[in-house]
Design an enzyme around this catalytic site. Structure first.
Site, short mmCIF file in Angstrom:
data_model
loop_
_atom_site.label_atom_id
_atom_site.label_comp_id
_atom_site.label_asym_id
_atom_site.label_seq_id
_atom_site.Cartn_x
_atom_site.Cartn_y
_atom_site.Cartn_z
N ARG A 1 2.28 13.61 -10.27
CA ARG A 1 3.65 13.08 -10.14
C ARG A 1 4.62 13.60 -11.18
NH1 ARG A 1 3.69 6.67 -9.09
NH2 ARG A 1 1.81 6.40 -7.86
N HIS B 1 0.33 6.35 -2.81
CA HIS B 1 -0.80 7.23 -2.60
C HIS B 1 -1.30 7.76 -3.95
CE1 HIS B 1 -3.45 9.95 -0.61
NE2 HIS B 1 -2.83 11.03 -1.07
N ASP C 1 -0.22 7.05 -18.72
CA ASP C 1 -0.43 5.74 -19.37
C ASP C 1 -1.55 4.93 -18.72
OD1 ASP C 1 0.76 4.60 -17.11
OD2 ASP C 1 2.47 3.74 -18.19
N ASN D 1 -2.73 5.78 -6.13
CA ASN D 1 -2.82 4.59 -6.97
C ASN D 1 -3.85 3.68 -6.28
OD1 ASN D 1 -2.40 1.90 -7.76
ND2 ASN D 1 -0.21 2.16 -8.08
N HIS E 1 -0.61 8.24 -13.68
CA HIS E 1 0.28 8.46 -14.83
C HIS E 1 -0.60 8.61 -16.07
CE1 HIS E 1 3.54 5.94 -12.62
NE2 HIS E 1 3.90 7.21 -12.58
N CYS F 1 2.54 -0.71 -18.11
CA CYS F 1 3.49 -0.29 -17.05
C CYS F 1 4.70 -1.19 -17.02
CB CYS F 1 2.88 -0.40 -15.67
SG CYS F 1 1.44 0.58 -15.37
N ASN G 1 -1.16 -3.99 -7.70
CA ASN G 1 -0.34 -2.87 -7.24
C ASN G 1 -0.44 -1.71 -8.23
OD1 ASN G 1 0.89 -2.95 -4.75
ND2 ASN G 1 2.54 -4.31 -5.42
N GLY H 1 0.81 -1.22 0.00
CA GLY H 1 0.00 0.00 0.00
C GLY H 1 0.84 1.27 0.00
N LEU H 2 1.89 1.25 -0.79
CA LEU H 2 2.86 2.35 -0.73
C LEU H 2 2.52 3.55 -1.61
CD1 LEU H 2 6.14 0.21 -0.95
CD2 LEU H 2 5.21 1.33 1.09
N GLU I 1 8.47 10.86 -13.89
CA GLU I 1 8.09 9.44 -13.80
C GLU I 1 8.33 8.71 -15.12
OE1 GLU I 1 5.98 7.87 -10.92
OE2 GLU I 1 6.79 9.46 -9.69
#
Ligand code: SUG
Length: 451
Positions: free
Chosen positions: A220, A29, A258, A31, A256, A375, A369, A26-27, A180
């Site tokens: 981002r 934010h 994409d 997403n 992002h 990606c 994730n 859960g890293l 990114e």
């Protein structure tokens, strides 16, 4: 710049090999998938095999396929730099007890999403006739900020021949230059060997701007970062278009570009909410492209932003076929959303555009994730001579695929929960696996523990 079109140029997709510490922490934010799957038990072996299966099936279908290695995780050097001392086991146990969020960050296998590894300009667009690379600084999150140093070394080892390849420094890792990579960059052209126009999509402007930005989730990529990359690569105004991402899309989980648009050749497949100024973006592209743009627009009535984010319809790979048609490689989740599946059949496949085939791929371990088929790959358009100049054994063939599959089966666990990350055995297993991997890929010593 007028250069002959080189018919040998094709796009090579360099997929990130999923690392042995793949987990759900859960890293990220903003997403939605990462945020909602925190704490789930991951299956690193299945994740890596799903990735290898995608690579193999695209290779078998005739597309050029490469592979990028995972990075050294847990990044114990990062924990030591933050003040954790002692032997490896002690560093891990202290981090688990005192700063579990830091431990989770240094264990992330996020380098699998190689669309964020770098921005690449093919040689046909560069004044010096070389392929240009800038690793992304990924400074928006700590776990991804750990990537660029090794990414630069890996790209430098693979694209070593200075006659063909040029490498630029990572942009300053500060919010004004948040970068990114290729996830926010699309090259539009006729054939891959023809000169192209570079569409850079940013979420916010660091200096000046009118303040129209997302309110809920972070943007981002900055305009200033995209401009700096274009400048490093020597691109002129005539070759570039800078467009702001729609702030509402970012707030809906489109972290992002994409996740809301994909382009290849002259085709730009995009959602109505991809760009803040849709018409202005299309007009700017049309004014600069040498070949007619083929926009394929998906209106919000057909696919809502929530459906786009949940299905990752736009995080598909759009691949060019020799007969001029295109194949869209979509994640399995697109089949689970009725509106999305209907859009694929009735709007995209039946529509007046070059997309004639949809291929469904199961990359669920990565999808949880927030990483779909697009990606997982970094696109590098290379001529036959440039492909021959690539160092190491990183262009996929059956033998390499077989060896990598066996390597994964030998080294990877089939379950990993966040609570397992402090296990010193995991760190040891990973180092042994990566040491062997650099041998298989013939890349030399690219990892900190090998230096
Ligand atoms: O940066 N997820 C990645 C997903 C990146 C997808 N890439 C592109 N769209 N190009 C990210 O948000 C989640 C890791 C975790 O929660 O454990 C993560 O980093």
């Amino acid at each position: 710049m007028s250069r002959e079109t080189d018919p040998s140029v094709c796009e090579v997709n360099f997929d990130g090999l999923v690392g042995p510490t793949h987990n759900y922490s859960g890293l990220a934010h903003g997403n939605v998938a990462s945020m909602s799957h925190e704490g789930l038990v991951a299956n690193p072996r299945e994740a890596a095999l799903q990735g290898l299966e995608k690579m193999k099936s695209l290779m078998d279908a005739g597309y050029a396929q490469g592979v990028l290695p995972p990075q050294q995780r847990p990044d114990l050097g990062a924990l030591r730099a933050l003040g954790f001392t002692g032997d490896d086991a002690r560093v891990l146990s202290r981090a688990a007890a005192e700063a579990p969020q830091l431990l989770r960050a240094v264990c992330s296998a996020s380098t699998m999403w190689t669309a964020n590894a770098a921005t690449v300009t093919p040689s046909v667009d560069a004044a010096d006739g070389r392929v240009h690379f800038t690793p992304a600084n990924l400074q928006s999150s700590f776990h991804r900020y750990l990537e660029p140093a090794t990414t630069g070394r890996v790209l430098g080892a693979m694209f070593r021949d200075e006659r063909c390849f040029a490498h630029h420094p990572v942009l300053p890792a500060t919010p004004a230059f948040a970068d990114e990579g290729a996830a926010n960059h699309t090259r539009l052209a006729g054939e891959h060997g023809e000169p192209g126009v570079h569409l850079y999509v940013y979420g916010r402007q660091a200096f000046g701007g009118d303040g129209v930005e997302p309110r809920r989730f972070p943007a981002r990529q900055t305009l200033e970062a995209s401009q700096a990359v274009a400048r490093q690569h020597g691109l002129s105004e005539a070759q570039t278009v800078f467009a702001q991402q729609h702030p509402e899309a970012i707030d809906a989980g489109v972290f992002h570009n994409d996740v809301i648009a994909v382009g290849n050749g002259p085709v730009l497949l995009y959602h109505e909410y991809a760009f803040r100024d849709e018409q202005g973006t299309l007009e700017a592209l049309r004014a600069k492209m040498a070949t007619p743009l083929i926009p394929v627009r998906v209106p919000v009535e057909a696919v809502s932003l929530d459906d786009a984010v949940a299905s990752y319809l736009f995080n598909s790979q759009l691949l060019s076929n020799p007969d001029g048609t295109m194949t869209l490689v979509v994640p399995g989740e697109c089949q689970e959303r009725e509106a999305v599946w209907r859009c694929l059949q009735d709007h995209l496949l039946a529509g007046n555009n070059p997309i004639t085939e949809v291929v469904v791929k199961d990359v669920k371990q990565s999808m949880r994730n927030g990483g779909g088929p697009a990606c997982l790959r970094l696109r590098v358009a290379l001529s036959a001579a440039e492909r021959a100049a690539v160092s190491g054994r990183v262009l996929l063939d059956d033998a390499l695929h077989g060896e990598l599959t066996a390597w994964v089966r030998r080294h990877y666990r089939d379950r990993l929960a966040p609570a397992d990350l402090s296990d010193p055995a995991l760190a040891h297993e990973t180092l042994a696996a990566l040491d062997e991997l650099t041998g298989i890929l013939e890349l030399g010593s690219v990892y900190p523990f090998q230096r």
